[in-house]
Design a protein around this motif. Structure first.
Motif: not given
Length: 206
Positions: A124-131, A138-149, A151-155
């Motif tokens: 992996e490149r550094s940006n892929e590891r960051l993703i 995100r998953i730890q905080l909102w869970g797998y089922d959260w919409p756009d969890v 989606n890197m275009f969502k802040n």
């Protein structure tokens, strides 16, 4: 295509995801089964990799034997009694070291190191590891089922607090994710421009 492989480059590494693997826990029920013949139920394995014979040594150590291409391959089942979990290890037929996974190649079962397999994350490149890290938090905080969890275009700045979580804890976790997102986007813009350079037009002065 293995995760982490760079587009436009010839693949020179072999990855663990390209091979069927057996986990030590998969064989753990054999510790209490009667000795004899068994079969692994998998459509991805050849007959030699499916059929095994369970035996026990004079020292009380159980092991399984596979006959692959008319060669016998023995894998010992060894419990780690140092912890309450009694973690099971299986030995690589080649290096005889205790492993958690063995991979099915054409002629045997073998550990990752003996055949030089790499984990996808190692390419992996550094940006892929960051993703990957951002999505994990995100998953730890909102869970797998959260919409756009994923989606890197969502802040996440305006995403709501999970129920029953303290505000202080939530803000700390969300701020950490926001910090990582702010680090990611400059890297993403550079990669996008590099990949699609011919489609970007520069302003020209008249």
């Amino acid at each position: 295509m293995p995760k982490g492989q760079h587009y436009g480059r010839t693949q020179t590494r072999a990855y663990t995801t390209e091979y069927y693997r057996i986990h030590a826990n998969f064989l753990k029920p054999l510790l209490t089964k009667p000795l004899g013949s068994y079969c692994i139920n998998s459509e991805f394995l050849a007959d030699g990799h499916k059929k095994l014979y369970l035996e026990e040594s004079n020292m009380g150590i159980r092991y399984v034997t596979f006959s692959i291409n008319d060669n016998l391959h023995q894998i010992a089942l060894k419990l780690d009694n140092r912890s309450a979990s009694n973690k099971l290890y299986i030995t690589c037929p080649y290096c005889q070291k205790q492993r958690q996974h063995l991979y099915a190649i054409k002629t045997a079962y073998v550990c990752r190191k003996c055949i030089g397999l790499h984990y996808p994350s190692q390419s992996e490149r550094s940006n892929e590891r960051l993703i990957r890290r951002i999505r994990k938090l995100r998953i730890q905080l909102w869970g797998y089922d959260w919409p756009d969890v994923n989606n890197m275009f969502k802040n996440v700045r305006y995403w709501p607090k999970p129920k029953w979580m303290r505000w202080k804890t939530f803000e700390q976790k969300r701020n950490k994710i926001t910090e990582l997102e702010n680090r990611y986007w400059p890297m993403a813009v550079v990669q996008i421009k590099t990949t699609f350079n011919e489609y970007f037009m520069t302003d020209s002065k008249k």
